[in-house]
Write a protein that holds these residues in place. Structure first.
Motif, mmCIF file in Angstrom:
data_model
loop_
_atom_site.group_PDB
_atom_site.id
_atom_site.type_symbol
_atom_site.label_atom_id
_atom_site.label_comp_id
_atom_site.label_asym_id
_atom_site.label_seq_id
_atom_site.Cartn_x
_atom_site.Cartn_y
_atom_site.Cartn_z
ATOM 1 N N GLY A 129 0.808 -1.216 0.000
ATOM 2 C CA GLY A 129 0.000 0.000 0.000
ATOM 3 C C GLY A 129 0.837 1.260 0.000
ATOM 4 O O GLY A 129 0.531 2.223 -0.708
ATOM 5 N N ALA A 130 1.918 1.259 0.791
ATOM 6 C CA ALA A 130 2.790 2.435 0.829
ATOM 7 C C ALA A 130 3.453 2.676 -0.514
ATOM 8 O O ALA A 130 3.565 3.818 -0.977
ATOM 9 N N THR A 131 3.904 1.617 -1.164
ATOM 10 C CA THR A 131 4.534 1.748 -2.475
ATOM 11 C C THR A 131 3.537 2.170 -3.535
ATOM 12 O O THR A 131 3.837 3.006 -4.393
ATOM 13 N N ALA A 132 2.341 1.621 -3.471
ATOM 14 C CA ALA A 132 1.352 1.857 -4.515
ATOM 15 C C ALA A 132 0.716 3.235 -4.444
ATOM 16 O O ALA A 132 0.366 3.810 -5.482
ATOM 17 N N ILE A 133 0.575 3.791 -3.227
ATOM 18 C CA ILE A 133 -0.265 4.990 -3.089
ATOM 19 C C ILE A 133 0.546 6.235 -2.761
ATOM 20 O O ILE A 133 0.802 7.056 -3.643
ATOM 21 N N CYS A 134 0.949 6.408 -1.519
ATOM 22 C CA CYS A 134 1.618 7.664 -1.177
ATOM 23 C C CYS A 134 2.624 7.510 -0.049
ATOM 24 O O CYS A 134 2.670 8.335 0.868
ATOM 25 N N GLY A 135 3.400 6.446 -0.100
ATOM 26 C CA GLY A 135 4.529 6.316 0.791
ATOM 27 C C GLY A 135 4.186 6.256 2.258
ATOM 28 O O GLY A 135 3.285 5.528 2.690
ATOM 29 N N ALA A 136 4.919 7.032 3.055
ATOM 30 C CA ALA A 136 4.793 6.972 4.503
ATOM 31 C C ALA A 136 3.377 7.298 4.970
ATOM 32 O O ALA A 136 2.869 6.687 5.910
ATOM 33 N N SER A 137 2.711 8.251 4.309
ATOM 34 C CA SER A 137 1.344 8.617 4.704
ATOM 35 C C SER A 137 0.403 7.428 4.546
ATOM 36 O O SER A 137 -0.443 7.164 5.408
ATOM 37 N N ALA A 138 0.531 6.708 3.441
ATOM 38 C CA ALA A 138 -0.305 5.532 3.217
ATOM 39 C C ALA A 138 0.015 4.439 4.224
ATOM 40 O O ALA A 138 -0.887 3.746 4.712
ATOM 41 N N ALA A 139 1.307 4.275 4.553
ATOM 42 C CA ALA A 139 1.692 3.254 5.531
ATOM 43 C C ALA A 139 1.025 3.516 6.878
ATOM 44 O O ALA A 139 0.493 2.595 7.512
ATOM 45 N N LEU A 140 1.025 4.777 7.309
ATOM 46 C CA LEU A 140 0.414 5.116 8.595
ATOM 47 C C LEU A 140 -1.096 4.926 8.558
ATOM 48 O O LEU A 140 -1.701 4.463 9.524
ATOM 49 N N ALA A 141 -1.725 5.291 7.432
ATOM 50 C CA ALA A 141 -3.174 5.129 7.314
ATOM 51 C C ALA A 141 -3.557 3.651 7.281
ATOM 52 O O ALA A 141 -4.519 3.225 7.928
ATOM 53 N N ILE A 142 -2.806 2.849 6.524
ATOM 54 C CA ILE A 142 -3.097 1.421 6.435
ATOM 55 C C ILE A 142 -2.868 0.744 7.773
ATOM 56 O O ILE A 142 -3.609 -0.164 8.167
ATOM 57 N N ALA A 143 -1.838 1.180 8.493
ATOM 58 C CA ALA A 143 -1.562 0.608 9.817
ATOM 59 C C ALA A 143 -2.754 0.765 10.751
ATOM 60 O O ALA A 143 -2.985 -0.067 11.633
ATOM 61 N N SER A 144 -3.540 1.816 10.540
ATOM 62 C CA SER A 144 -4.674 2.071 11.421
ATOM 63 C C SER A 144 -5.817 1.087 11.211
ATOM 64 O O SER A 144 -6.691 0.968 12.074
ATOM 65 N N VAL A 145 -5.853 0.375 10.077
ATOM 66 C CA VAL A 145 -6.922 -0.586 9.847
ATOM 67 C C VAL A 145 -6.451 -2.030 9.992
ATOM 68 O O VAL A 145 -7.235 -2.964 9.870
ATOM 69 N N LEU A 146 -5.141 -2.201 10.252
ATOM 70 C CA LEU A 146 -4.607 -3.550 10.469
ATOM 71 C C LEU A 146 -4.771 -3.948 11.928
ATOM 72 O O LEU A 146 -4.786 -3.097 12.817
ATOM 73 N N PRO A 147 -4.879 -5.243 12.207
ATOM 74 C CA PRO A 147 -5.004 -5.696 13.603
ATOM 75 C C PRO A 147 -3.768 -5.335 14.428
ATOM 76 O O PRO A 147 -2.657 -5.323 13.894
ATOM 77 N N GLU A 148 -3.979 -5.062 15.692
ATOM 78 C CA GLU A 148 -2.869 -4.697 16.593
ATOM 79 C C GLU A 148 -2.154 -5.956 17.067
ATOM 80 O O GLU A 148 -2.221 -6.345 18.231
ATOM 81 N N ARG A 149 -1.446 -6.610 16.141
ATOM 82 C CA ARG A 149 -0.691 -7.809 16.492
ATOM 83 C C ARG A 149 0.693 -7.434 16.997
ATOM 84 O O ARG A 149 1.134 -6.302 16.872
#
Length: 333
Positions: A129-149
């Motif tokens: 997702g970070a590579t495909a969309i907008c780098g660090a901003s996308a990584a932080l946004a995607i992290a918010s919807v991933l499980p807190e493992r």
């Protein structure tokens, strides 16, 4: 009222030292760019990286982060007053569809490559997702919807450092690559906007070639940024219906919305030329200072802490995205 003023002064006092350093680096870059007829953005990046050791002073960190984040977004948003819907239509529907395909393919490839390398699925989603969309901003946004493992924050940090480093490298080398590929200004801008991860580096690489390339790169990149919302929603649905807006991450960055609104306003023809020129100058100042801050934050020493497999994952995804973009531009006339 007094409490609000005191809070405002405290916030400004914490931001000022780092912001002043970024401003000084930007002014030096502007001088070098004018004196040597080179790219101010590239000079700002290189000077900032050379002074990365300054970020060890904790007093500077808030200001540098503010400039690299908020000031950058203001600069990108103001670029909307330089563009019109006619510029967007010049990209064409095939380009938008190609970007959608590229985003989807890169996210799916992130999961597949992660499995091949024996890495966690969540790391694959973050990297893709970070590579495909907008780098660090996308990584932080995607992290918010991933499980807190276990290891969630570490995976996020690895991806943020990795994509920022690769974006910085791409900003330096991709403009030369577009010349080698024989791309004209518009097609070079599309390639840069479709392949570099972070907005700051896209803007820097595009405008280092020409204004036309910078405009095309900015539009192309912001179209990729717009895919953040559907990707977050899809990921949230797949991950057992978690809310796509959890963790406070915006579904669509405000600067992309402002950029689009200003571009629509400019398309009406009601914006005075003097206002357009002032916005262009203000945008240039913001971007040069922001690129300096991005350089100040970039440490090649941090790359060594990533380990070779996550680095290989990010490199493979970056190369895949570049090959997809090159293949599209080779067939698109």
């Amino acid at each position: 009222m007094n409490f609000s003023l005191a809070a405002g002064r405290a916030a400004w006092s914490s931001v000022f030292p780092g912001a002043a350093v970024a401003l000084l680096v930007g002014m030096a870059a502007a001088f070098l760019g004018g004196h040597y007829k080179g790219s101010m953005l590239l000079f700002a990046l290189l000077l900032g990286m050379a002074l990365n050791f300054l970020t060890e002073d904790k007093r500077l960190a808030p200001g540098i982060q503010f400039v690299a984040g908020s000031v950058l977004r203001i600069g990108v948003a103001l670029l909307g007053l330089r563009l019109t819907l006619e510029n967007v239509s010049a990209l064409g529907l095939p380009t938008v569809l190609a970007l959608a395909i590229g985003v989807t393919a890169t996210v799916l490839a992130g999961v597949a490559f992660a499995r091949m390398l024996g890495l966690d699925r969540d790391l694959g989603l973050l990297a893709g997702g970070a590579t495909a969309i907008c780098g660090a901003s996308a990584a932080l946004a995607i992290a918010s919807v991933l499980p807190e493992r276990e290891g969630h924050e570490k995976r996020t940090t690895l991806v943020v450092i990795g994509v920022t480093t690769l974006s910085t490298a791409a900003m330096v080398f991709y403009p030369t690559l577009t010349v080698w590929l024989g791309l004209d200004s518009t097609r070079a801008g599309i390639f840069i906007g479709a392949t570099i991860h972070d907005v700051a580096q896209v803007v820097g690489a595009g405008f280092s070639l020409s204004r036309e390339a910078g405009d095309a790169a900015t539009i192309t990149k912001l179209i990729r940024v717009a895919f953040l919302m559907p990707v977050l929603v899809c990921m949230a649905m797949v991950l057992r219906g978690r809310s796509a807006g959890s963790g406070g991450a915006p579904l669509l960055p405000w600067f992309a919305v402002v950029f689009a609104l200003l571009m629509l306003l400019n398309s009406t023809g009601v914006v005075a030329v003097a206002v357009q020129q002032a916005a262009s100058q203000a945008s240039q100042v913001c971007l040069v200072v922001a690129i300096a801050a991005v350089g100040l934050k970039t440490s090649l020493r941090d790359v060594a802490s990533l380990g070779w497999r996550p680095v290989l994952l990010l490199v493979l995804l970056t190369l895949l995205l570049a090959m997809l973009a090159a293949a599209f531009l080779h067939t698109w006339r």
